[in-house]
Enzyme design. Structure first.
Site, mmCIF file in Angstrom:
data_model
loop_
_atom_site.group_PDB
_atom_site.id
_atom_site.type_symbol
_atom_site.label_atom_id
_atom_site.label_comp_id
_atom_site.label_asym_id
_atom_site.label_seq_id
_atom_site.Cartn_x
_atom_site.Cartn_y
_atom_site.Cartn_z
ATOM 1 N N SER A 198 0.975 -1.077 0.030
ATOM 2 C CA SER A 198 -0.042 0.001 -0.064
ATOM 3 C C SER A 198 0.757 1.267 -0.169
ATOM 4 C CB SER A 198 -1.085 -0.023 1.282
ATOM 5 O OG SER A 198 -2.012 0.930 1.057
ATOM 6 N N ASP A 294 -8.351 -2.699 -7.226
ATOM 7 C CA ASP A 294 -7.611 -2.485 -5.897
ATOM 8 C C ASP A 294 -8.996 -2.135 -5.212
ATOM 9 O OD1 ASP A 294 -6.630 -0.547 -3.775
ATOM 10 O OD2 ASP A 294 -4.967 -1.833 -4.431
ATOM 11 N N HIS A 368 -6.424 -5.750 -1.617
ATOM 12 C CA HIS A 368 -5.374 -4.580 -1.473
ATOM 13 C C HIS A 368 -4.322 -5.388 -0.268
ATOM 14 C CE1 HIS A 368 -4.228 -0.668 -1.267
ATOM 15 N NE2 HIS A 368 -3.740 -0.648 0.143
#
Length: 482
Positions: A198, A294, A368
């Site tokens: 991330s 995502d 994610h």
């Protein structure tokens, strides 16, 4: 993967949909923090055989100004390598979003994302951090490090706000951490991998060449960005929510001075915080692991609550099977509307993918961060492209066993159609994978274990639609039984 959709459904029951419409509302800040924790799954409940690694604070970091938002020292978790991996190092940069306003940064320093006072004293190492060969076949016996994230600017800020006692020292934290790890043996590394999830995935891109420069030319060094390919995408209201956020991060935290000159000499600083404008100039071999849909970007960038005041996208955000045809076309894109999200992602990596040294794994999961989760990194039912799991793909690329540039078919195939949507349920467990959908030759493998319902009519319909998407394709079909 069905569980991913269930997790996202559970997420909304946890955080609630009724966020305050104020971007600076305290409840929304708390909800966003819970969203990140849930999607990144960094609070996985440890099992009986969990590998719990203690937190180490970087002593002397404060004297260098390398501190978290609240002025506390940064930290990391290190599990030593063994055997053939004793001189190999893997650095995993923690993710956790960004803070782009004084208020959001003040809130952040009351959490583990802004203060080491609130960090877990021990973390469970799973996925790419696991020490078991059956869970992490290529990196299990390396020195594995998780560098904690407490600055809110992807380890790239430089400055402070004295009035609110905020320290924007991400770049100094990066430097202090690397200095300490080099002293603990990383300077003797024979091979090293910088990874991140991330916001940490963005950081692994920003710092990739810096990481390479730490070592002599004889050291094999590469970088992995997991869920770090954040796009400057247009949301459902026609705005650019992520660009607005990034502008605040770059301006407030003094990020500009730490961005690559190769980009800032041609573009504005905010644009140079977007990976799509950086990856073409990265000199070090880089692997991009990302979901084409995502989950964080869909919920916070494409369909933020501010852009959907009437909640018309609420069900679609929770589960793609609840999207109508126009919503799926927005998420999916087609050959006529190339700026849609998935196509924008593929366009962003087009030049990057031409380099033989780089790698790709772009699957069609609603997920994610997939490298730190055991069930997505390497498990019997983990996501696969071409029957190869993420861990195997990354390993093949790092050790130069085979070239790895895998792009999953769209969800559920090349072009959505209401009849097709209603007739077919596709998730990450299904083995419908088209290797490089725009390539000349593609293969569809259909497993009997998948939950697909075909009729001659809808199969023909989907096949014809796919031919429209890939006009020169030569298809090979094989039916496998599990």
């Amino acid at each position: 993967m069905k569980r991913v959709l269930i997790w996202v459904l559970s997420l909304w029951s946890i955080v609630g949909i009724g966020w305050s419409r104020s971007e600076d509302g305290l409840q929304e800040l708390k909800a966003k923090d819970r969203l990140l924790s849930f999607l990144e799954k960094d609070a996985v409940s440890p099992g009986a055989n969990s590998l719990m690694i203690p937190l180490t604070l970087i002593q002397g970091a404060a004297s260098k100004g390398a501190v978290c938002l609240d002025g506390t020292p940064p930290g990391y978790h290190l599990d030593r390598g063994f055997g053939s991996g004793s001189n190999s190092w893997l650095i995993q940069l923690e993710g956790g979003g960004w803070c782009n306003t004084v208020r959001s940064c003040v809130f952040r320093k009351t959490t583990r994302r802004g203060s080491s006072k609130f960090m877990e004293k021990r973390l469970n190492f799973t996925g790419i951090l696991s020490n078991k060969a059956e869970e992490n076949p290529d990196f299990y016996n390396w020195n594995r490090v998780k560098l904690r994230y407490c600055d809110g600017a992807s380890f790239a800020g430089e400055g402070q706000n004295e009035a609110n006692q905020l320290y924007f020292r991400g770049q100094r934290i990066w430097s202090a951490a690397m200095e300490e790890l080099m002293a603990k043996g990383m300077q003797n590394a024979e091979q090293a991998l910088l990874s991140g999830c991330s916001a940490g995935g963005l950081a692994s891109i920003l710092h990739c060449d810096e990481f390479k420069d730490l070592f002599p030319s004889t050291t094999k060094v590469k970088c992995l960005s997991d869920a770090g390919l954040f796009l400057d995408a247009t949301n459902v209201a026609g705005g650019h929510a992520l660009r607005d956020m990034y502008r605040g991060v770059v301006t407030l935290q003094g990020v500009q001075k730490n961005l690559p000159n190769t980009c800032t000499s041609q573009m504005d600083p905010t644009s140079c915080f977007f990976p799509q404008n950086l990856i073409a100039n990265i000199q070090t071999p880089l692997f991009l692991l990302n979901a084409a849909y995502d989950a964080w970007q869909v919920q916070e960038s494409l369909i933020p609550s501010s852009a959907d005041p009437h909640g018309s996208w609420r069900d679609c955000k929770m589960d793609h099977s609840h999207c109508n045809s126009s919503q799926m076309l927005f998420l999916q894109g087609d050959f006529q509307v190339c700026f849609y999200f998935r196509n924008q992602m593929l366009s962003a990596i087009n030049g990057f993918s031409m380099s033989n040294q780089n790698g790709l794994f772009i699957n069609s999961c609603f997920a994610h961060c997939q490298s730190e989760r055991q069930d997505t990194w390497y498990a019997n039912d983990s996501p696969r492209i071409g029957n190869k799991a993420i861990a195997a793909s990354v390993g093949d690329w790092f050790f130069d066993r085979t070239a790895t540039k895998a792009i999953d078919c769209p969800y559920p195939l090349c072009l959505m159609h209401p009849f097709w949507i209603s007739s077919l349920h596709v998730d990450c467990e299904t083995e419908i994978n088209i290797f490089l959908c725009s390539d000349v030759t593609s293969t569809i493998t259909i497993s009997e274990s998948t939950r697909l319902t075909f009729t001659p009519l809808n199969l023909l319909n989907a096949f014809l639609i796919t031919l429209i998407c890939v006009p020169n394709a030569s298809w090979g079909f094989s039916l496998d039984s599990d």
